[in-house]
Design an enzyme around this catalytic site. Structure first.
Site, PDB file in Angstrom:
ATOM      1  N   GLY A 133       0.855  -1.170   0.000  1.00 32.47           N
ATOM      2  CA  GLY A 133       0.000   0.000   0.000  1.00 32.47           C
ATOM      3  C   GLY A 133       0.891   1.220   0.000  1.00 32.47           C
ATOM      4  N   SER A 134       0.368   2.360   0.389  1.00 31.57           N
ATOM      5  CA  SER A 134       1.209   3.558   0.440  1.00 31.57           C
ATOM      6  C   SER A 134       0.369   4.762   0.798  1.00 31.57           C
ATOM      7  CB  SER A 134       1.897   3.845  -0.905  1.00 31.57           C
ATOM      8  OG  SER A 134       2.679   2.766  -1.340  1.00 31.57           O
TER       9      SER A 134
END
Length: 805
Positions: free
Chosen positions: A241-242
């Protein structure tokens, strides 16, 4: 000459030395054998190491730059890289046994055998070679291919010239020289990670039904399939993710842009980042993090522009439901005409056993697949089969996209690179530049599934999976259900750049793995097809917290890099801000201060009420009550359905503020409290223990406290730790904050950049750079980046290494 460490004075002549290198050997043709072990042909580079083992690689052209990059990556990560190359050659079963599992970095395969069957098939059909030979822009450029050739030569040179000390592969016979094809196949594996890579088990297990089995294979329940597809593509359960935010000059102290990138990637294995600076004088000067085995910088900056990526919500695959010939389940019908599937027999050598040969079945739409994970079966019956479409299976352009970023001078150039190369398979791009521009775009390679096509061509199964998840299941018996082509698309069957969601020059543009809709809620993005992501639906807790934070920052204005650093490690818990006070109040109101656990036994929870009430609602290592709330929240959200968790439901009119107000009367609330108290007491963990005492990683025998929190808490600084009650709590991190960068400009020639690689440069426990940045991360400290020449030369840790083939 092998390697030559030198004194600092040598750095000044490092670049000058490049002019003394003879002309590099001519590029070998494809016929020279990409499977042969390449000699570097006189390739060389100069590497200047600064603090924390960060290499600054200087070379005269792309082949030599690739050489220096391959050499330096091998020095830090030879065992991890070598393990990946065993995967890419389809040799895991021979080396490690068929039933062991890969590290998961290059596909979703759960066993070595299925991984090998897939990658052997890729090799056998020369899939990657064909892409390498495809002219740009549909295929990779000469610069990228030179970089791949050089990278392989540099890796091989390091193997020849050095002794491996990492116990993970010391003395292992599976550590071998590599080829340009190996390097390119790694890029291919990453490209198909969300498509064929997600379906490897179902591709390699797909076999036509027999008379007996065909009658017993039932079609999937539509409601179950929709739920499974939604869960399969949910970002909150992904190992990647980020967060990223770009601020325009409207929100900053000096009118220039700012960028904070915070990718959440695995802390172990082949999807780790590795930091470097790459310089070809007069041609390229870029710094940042690269996924291991990559020839260029994936996330980073140059003197003018900075960018980061977040994993996008676009669904990178689709299915075609095949109508089979009743007399032959390996023949399907399109527009009334029969087409035979293509049978590919793949043989895999197996350690301690006989070779395994298995067929794969391919169609005009892609391979037949019998499942997408254990939760989504797609049975091959006498009348029906499913083919998996993956447009990234003909995409080897991501390195050219990254190279375009590295040479960009503005966010407009970043967007131009995306439009020219169309190479990013599964990420968004967020960027800012020194002139004060900001950018968000979901420019990724997606199957060209328009809502109109889905409406016309979805099968009954697709009519449930597409709205729920974006997974289209189209009628494969109709030629008019093919994906078609956009005029501005570089390849058939994908969307062209004009269809991509784009937000330019907003005061801020932010993404935390939800769809493009709320990159900036004041300027919502709409009008894109469902396959890109959804609109008007509930956002994750992390998105809600992130938007609250960055909107407040933009409203405050006059932002600097220091503000980005504070945001990164604020460790605020948005879920607690919504619920902790109500939790403490409801806890204190329990009769006699007790609650019944899952086993029906009463538990005194009164002390927990106090601890949660006093907690500072952060996941700092010194926070008392953070661990208690974390364990409680996990149990509560696992037991109580979302619809029952909140008193105020989600409203698209207030997507950041809703849902809210915890329903403390929900069945399971008191039980979650009781079970949490019981669990911590059984593990001898005080309810008010400091988080860092029980959330840590062990490196070199030392416990290193880890701050940050899990996805459902909504913490910007996300970490996903492993619970081990017997070991004292959370004793390792599987994924989370990785290569972090906070970048701005002050009008000078050098960008203002602070970076951190949370798990450090090397996975070799004998390396001095095995845990040095992990210790910085624990203390919320940053690395002051050395981008400009004058700063590199000032490094007290400077070491110059001249590397040759």
């Amino acid at each position: 000459m092998r390697t030559r460490p030198g004194h600092r004075r040598l750095a000044a002549v490092g670049i000058a030395l490049l002019t003394l290198v003879g002309t590099a050997a001519s590029v070998p043709s494809a016929a020279a054998g990409r499977d042969a072990h390449p000699h570097g042909g006189g390739l060389s580079a100069t590497i200047r190491y600064t603090e924390y083992g960060i290499p600054h690689i200087v070379a005269k052209d792309y082949a030599n730059l690739g050489f220096g990059t391959g050499w330096a990556q091998a020095a830090d990560q030879v065992c991890t890289l070598a393990d990946g190359f065993v995967t890419l050659r389809g040799e895991r079963s021979r080396v490690f046994g068929p039933d062991a599992a890969p590290d998961g970095s290059l596909s979703s395969a759960t066993k070595n055998l299925s991984s090998d069957l897939y990658f052997k098939g890729v090799r056998q059909t020369h899939t990657v070679e064909k892409l390498l030979d495809t002219p740009a822009p549909a295929g990779p450029s000469r610069a990228v291919k030179d970089s791949m050739r050089g990278w392989a030569a540099g890796y091989n040179a390091w193997l020849r010239q050095n002794r491996i000390t990492d116990p993970a592969c010391k003395g292992a016979d599976w550590v071998k020289p590599v080829t340009e094809l190996d390097v390119a196949t790694r890029g291919y594996a990453l490209a198909v990670l969300g498509g064929q890579g997600r379906g490897i088990e179902g591709i390699t297990a797909a076999q036509p039904p027999t008379a007996a089995s065909g009658a017993t294979r039932e079609q999937p329940d539509k409601a179950d399939a929709a739920r499974a597809a939604r869960e399969l593509f949910a970002q909150d359960s992904s190992d990647m993710g980020s967060n990223a935010v770009a601020f325009s000059g409207a929100a900053t102290a000096n009118g220039r842009g700012l960028l904070l990138g915070n990718p959440h990637y695995p802390w172990q294995g082949g999807r780790r980042f590795w930091q470097s600076q790459q310089t070809i004088p007069g041609e390229l000067n870029v710094m940042g993090g690269a996924l291991l085995g990559s020839t260029g910088v994936s996330i980073g900056h140059n003197a003018h522009v900075a960018w980061s990526h977040t994993v996008a919500t676009g669904v990178t695959l689709n299915l075609h439901q095949l109508t089979l010939d009743p007399s032959d389940p390996t023949t399907y019908v399109v527009d009334g005409k029969k087409e035979r599937m293509t049978k590919r027999s793949v043989t895999v050598p197996v350690k301690g056993g006989a070779d395994v040969t298995r067929a794969q079945w391919w169609t005009r739409y892609g391979p037949v697949v019998t499942n997408l994970g254990s939760q989504l079966p797609l049975p091959w019956t006498a009348t029906t089969a499913y083919a998996l479409g993956d447009p990234n299976a003909v995409n080897l352009r991501a390195s050219d996209t990254a190279l375009g970023f590295g040479k960009a001078r503005s966010t407009a150039d970043v967007l131009a690179s995306l439009r020219r190369t169309q190479g990013l398979p599964w990420v968004n791009t967020i960027a800012a530049d020194s002139s004060g521009h900001s950018l968000f775009t979901q420019s990724q390679v997606l199957p060209r599934i328009t809502d109109d096509l889905a409406a016309r061509c979805s099968t009954p199964l697709g009519r449930t999976t597409y709205p729920a998840s974006g997974v289209a299941v189209l009628d494969g018996s109709r030629g008019d259900c093919a994906l078609g082509r956009d005029k501005d698309a570089v390849q058939p069957g994908i969307f062209g750049p004009s269809k991509m969601p784009v937000l330019k020059d907003a005061p801020y543009a932010e993404n935390s793995n939800d769809s493009a809709w709320l990159a900036n809620p004041d300027r919502p993005l709409t009008g894109y097809e469902r396959v890109f992501g959804n609109i008007g639906t509930q956002r994750s807790m992390r998105t809600r917290g992130a938007v609250e934070d960055v909107a407040a920052m933009a409203d405050k204005g006059s932002l600097t890099v220091a503000d980005l650093q504070r945001q990164q490690f604020a460790d605020r818990v948005p879920a607690a801000d919504l619920t902790a006070a109500d939790t403490a109040k409801a806890c204190a109101a329990l009769p006699g201060g007790t609650a019944s656990g899952s086993d029906g036994k009463p538990v005194d929870v009164s002390a927990a009420c106090d601890v949660i009430g006093r907690w500072d609602r952060t996941m700092n290592t010194e926070s008392r009550g953070a661990l208690l709330f974390d364990r409680f929240w996990r149990k509560l959200t696992a037991a109580v359905p979302e619809a029952q968790l909140w008193k105020v439901p989600f409203s698209a009119a207030d997507p950041v503020g809703t849902p809210n107000t915890l329903n403390t009367q929900a069945p399971g609330f008191a039980t979650a409290l009781a079970d949490t108290v019981t669990e911590l007491k059984a593990a001898n963990i005080p309810l008010d223990a400091e988080l860092g005492d029980h959330q840590f990683v062990t490196r070199g025998g030392d416990r290193i406290p880890v701050h940050g929190g899990t996805e459902s808490l909504g913490v910007w600084n996300k970490v996903e730790p492993v619970w081990n009650a017997a070991g004292g709590g959370y004793t390792e991190v599987t994924t989370g904050s990785s290569y972090i960068q906070a970048v701005g400009w002050n009008g000078g020639r050098c960008p203002v950049a602070r970076t951190l690689l949370t798990y450090s440069q090397s996975s070799n426990p004998d390396s001095p750079h095995y845990s040095d940045q992990t210790r910085l991360y624990s203390q919320k400290k940053w690395v002051t980046e050395r981008f400009c020449e004058k700063d590199i030369l000032k490094s007290p840790a400077l070491k110059v290494v001249r590397v040759h083939d």
